[in-house]
Write a protein that holds these residues in place. Structure first.
Motif, PDB file in Angstrom:
ATOM      1  N   ALA A  19      34.107  36.524  46.998  1.00 17.41           N
ATOM      2  CA  ALA A  19      34.976  37.269  45.831  1.00 17.41           C
ATOM      3  C   ALA A  19      36.374  37.570  46.720  1.00 17.41           C
ATOM      4  O   ALA A  19      37.509  37.614  46.243  1.00 17.41           O
ATOM      5  N   LEU A  20      36.430  37.813  47.806  1.00 15.28           N
ATOM      6  CA  LEU A  20      37.655  37.735  48.699  1.00 15.28           C
ATOM      7  C   LEU A  20      38.231  36.637  48.790  1.00 15.28           C
ATOM      8  O   LEU A  20      39.589  36.598  48.581  1.00 15.28           O
ATOM      9  N   GLY A  21      37.787  35.572  48.938  1.00 13.70           N
ATOM     10  CA  GLY A  21      38.426  34.192  48.911  1.00 13.70           C
ATOM     11  C   GLY A  21      39.148  33.845  47.548  1.00 13.70           C
ATOM     12  O   GLY A  21      40.203  33.372  47.355  1.00 13.70           O
ATOM     13  N   THR A  22      38.212  34.397  46.328  1.00 14.85           N
ATOM     14  CA  THR A  22      39.153  34.097  45.254  1.00 14.85           C
ATOM     15  C   THR A  22      40.125  35.036  44.859  1.00 14.85           C
ATOM     16  O   THR A  22      41.012  34.463  44.249  1.00 14.85           O
ATOM     17  N   ILE A  23      40.274  36.291  45.566  1.00 14.40           N
ATOM     18  CA  ILE A  23      41.278  37.142  45.397  1.00 14.40           C
ATOM     19  C   ILE A  23      42.678  36.552  46.029  1.00 14.40           C
ATOM     20  O   ILE A  23      43.789  36.594  45.628  1.00 14.40           O
ATOM     21  N   LEU A  24      42.240  36.043  47.351  1.00 12.44           N
ATOM     22  CA  LEU A  24      43.220  35.445  48.334  1.00 12.44           C
ATOM     23  C   LEU A  24      43.701  34.049  47.892  1.00 12.44           C
ATOM     24  O   LEU A  24      44.883  33.532  48.434  1.00 12.44           O
TER      25      LEU A  24
END
Length: 226
Positions: A19-24
């Protein structure tokens, strides 16, 4: 019984990393987001154990490919250079996991040694204040109970041919005739006996001979959890 909860925790770590990777992802290239998965693996190794950390390593590679590497939402890879990234991510994740587990094991061992040293210091202080044999036995019993959650008794004989006597006297109820017979065997032979040993393992307690350079002075009986 197999505990599945750490593995679920590991999967949730990978979900959070994804989820964090998708945001970044709009701001960084996929290769730069690999460190998020490595962090998840380290957290799993430290707090969840070896199995969950290995699961995180494998799930991390799959999630990185499926959600972050183009074309997204497929395991297909448009750029073969990412294959090397996948291999490196898996290897580095497994190695990092192993190193984190070793550091955790060393930290736990150091904590156990510190606790044991503190207990030994407290025992030496109690023994220095003891005025008779029963007081010494009580001090030993208290410290063993605190360290191992087990009851402890001292069994001593004034002469080798005499029967063992329980110290302190109020702990005599902890050892019936069968337990005393096991303790007597350990005393006569100078070998440990009872629960957890190869000699008379059906006994409730474990009996350890108290040796000096010349002979066996008595027996320490430990009764309770393994």
């Amino acid at each position: 019984t197999w505990d599945w909860r750490p593995y679920v925790g590991g999967a949730l770590l990978i979900a959070a990393a994804t989820a964090l990777g998708t945001i970044l992802l709009p701001a960084f290239s996929p290769a730069n987001l690999v460190m998020i998965y490595l962090l998840a693996v380290v957290v799993a190794a430290i707090y969840l154990g070896r199995g969950p950390s290995v699961l995180c390593s494998i799930l991390g590679v799959l999630a990185f490919d499926f959600f972050l590497v183009p074309p997204r939402l497929t395991l297909a890879v448009s750029d073969t250079e990412y294959l090397l990234t996948f291999a490196a991510l898996l290897v580095v994740s497994l190695v990092t996991s192993d190193l984190a587990l070793r550091v955790r094991a060393q930290a736990l061992a150091a904590e156990r040694r510190a606790n044991q040293n503190a207990e030994l210091y407290a025992l030496s202080r109690d023994l220095a204040a003891a005025t008779d044999l029963d007081a010494i036995a009580r001090a030993v019993s208290v410290r063993i109970r605190e360290m191992f959650q087990s009851e402890a008794i001292l069994l001593l004989a004034d002469r080798p041919e005499e029967a063992l006597r329980v110290h302190p006297p109020e702990a005599a109820h902890l050892a019936d005739d069968d337990e005393l017979a096991v303790a007597a065997w350990a005393f006569r032979h100078g070998l440990r006996a009872g629960h957890g040993t190869e000699t008379l393992p059906a006994a409730s307690g474990r009996y350890l001979p108290l040796r000096t350079s010349g002979h066996v002075l008595g027996v320490l009986g430990i009764l309770g959890p393994d």
